[in-house]
Motif scaffolding. Sequence first.
Motif, short mmCIF file in Angstrom:
data_model
loop_
_atom_site.label_atom_id
_atom_site.label_comp_id
_atom_site.label_asym_id
_atom_site.label_seq_id
_atom_site.Cartn_x
_atom_site.Cartn_y
_atom_site.Cartn_z
N PHE A 241 1.30 -0.85 -1.95
CA PHE A 241 1.35 -0.60 -3.40
C PHE A 241 1.61 -1.64 -4.28
CE2 PHE A 241 4.97 -0.10 -6.39
CZ PHE A 241 4.93 1.14 -6.97
N THR A 242 1.91 -2.61 -3.99
CA THR A 242 2.03 -3.82 -5.08
C THR A 242 0.46 -4.46 -5.24
OG1 THR A 242 2.59 -5.51 -3.05
CG2 THR A 242 4.49 -4.73 -4.57
N ILE A 245 -1.29 -2.53 -7.38
CA ILE A 245 -1.13 -2.71 -8.75
C ILE A 245 -1.87 -4.05 -9.32
CG2 ILE A 245 0.47 -3.12 -10.57
CD1 ILE A 245 2.41 -1.34 -8.94
N THR A 250 -7.27 1.49 -7.35
CA THR A 250 -6.75 2.88 -7.50
C THR A 250 -6.40 3.63 -6.22
OG1 THR A 250 -7.80 2.99 -9.68
CG2 THR A 250 -7.02 4.88 -8.84
N PHE A 253 -3.44 2.21 -4.46
CA PHE A 253 -2.33 2.38 -5.06
C PHE A 253 -1.83 3.87 -4.76
CE2 PHE A 253 -0.39 4.11 -8.85
CZ PHE A 253 0.78 3.54 -8.90
N ALA A 254 -2.89 4.63 -5.07
CA ALA A 254 -2.21 6.12 -4.95
C ALA A 254 -1.84 6.66 -3.53
CB ALA A 254 -3.91 6.90 -5.35
N SER A 256 -0.53 4.63 -1.28
CA SER A 256 0.59 4.06 -0.84
C SER A 256 1.82 4.65 -1.84
CB SER A 256 0.60 2.61 -0.85
OG SER A 256 0.40 2.37 -2.34
N SER A 257 1.46 5.05 -3.03
CA SER A 257 2.42 5.35 -3.89
C SER A 257 3.06 6.67 -3.49
CB SER A 257 2.05 5.26 -5.30
OG SER A 257 0.91 6.09 -5.46
N LEU A 260 5.40 6.49 -0.32
CA LEU A 260 6.68 5.88 -0.68
C LEU A 260 7.33 6.80 -1.68
CD1 LEU A 260 5.48 2.18 -1.45
CD2 LEU A 260 6.86 2.84 0.59
N SER A 261 6.76 7.40 -2.31
CA SER A 261 7.57 8.47 -3.26
C SER A 261 8.13 9.54 -2.55
CB SER A 261 6.35 9.16 -4.11
OG SER A 261 6.16 8.09 -5.44
#
Length: 276
Positions: A241-242, A245, A250, A253-254, A256-257, A260-261
């Motif tokens: 995630f970090t 960013i 992209t 990030f997509a 992992s986010s 985590l969400s």
Amino acid sequence: KVMLYTLRLKAEALESRHLNKTLRLSDLTQALSTLQSCDTLIDNIRYGSSNENDKLELGASANDVYEGGVRIAQALSEMTLQGPAYRETAFYFAEKSKSAVLQESIAEAEAKSFAGIPPDVLETENQLKASAALLTQKLAQKPPATEEAALREQLLTTNQQYQTLVKRMEKEFPDYFNLKFNKVTPTTRDIQKQLHEGQIVVSYFIAEKGSRIYSFVLTRSKFTVYNSILPPDFERLIKGFTNGIYFMATDVFAESSAALSRLLLRGVPKAKEITF
């Protein structure tokens, strides 16, 4: 330390007896009560010691106590009609685990910055704590019986003198006393009173031994606890995630986010869409 270790084992035994033999709620409530005694004892050990290494060493035992407190209190909240009270207890243990060492260190530094505290009072406090630490260290070396008895008598007298000084500070220097000695963990109601409509607070507790993550979700009118399995790749997801960013990756990030969400935003209401 021996008493703390014994109480921890007692709590573990009671919880194990409930899970593997009796299924009686009384075993769990006794286990929780034992962990609450551990919590009090941890505070007494931490605030009565002037040795920073001892305080850090205490952290490992304290973490086990706090994790057990969260786990058992949350289990009782799901099994009894006293759910809100037990959820509050789970929240207390979770927040205590985060604040204990840091709060004590900050309080020590901030308390001494107060004006109006006579230097001789602070010096007396430091001397008594140092004496107690030295006597405890000598007792740990297992001296002969006659010397041990004398050391224990000196330690008892020193602790009594320290408690007398604490009572004096409570009466004569209330600001100093409240900052340094009053370790009050905010309740969920305290937090909810500070929230406005549409605001939400989410606090997390990771139980490493149990591989669980607890989410404490508070709104102005509601308090809910969610108990989830901690994914084995949790650390990888955080780094993904970090890094996604930072390096503008992209795809990473997509992925992992999204994972985590689902875990960290469980029970969190979706924000209303805003139109302009």
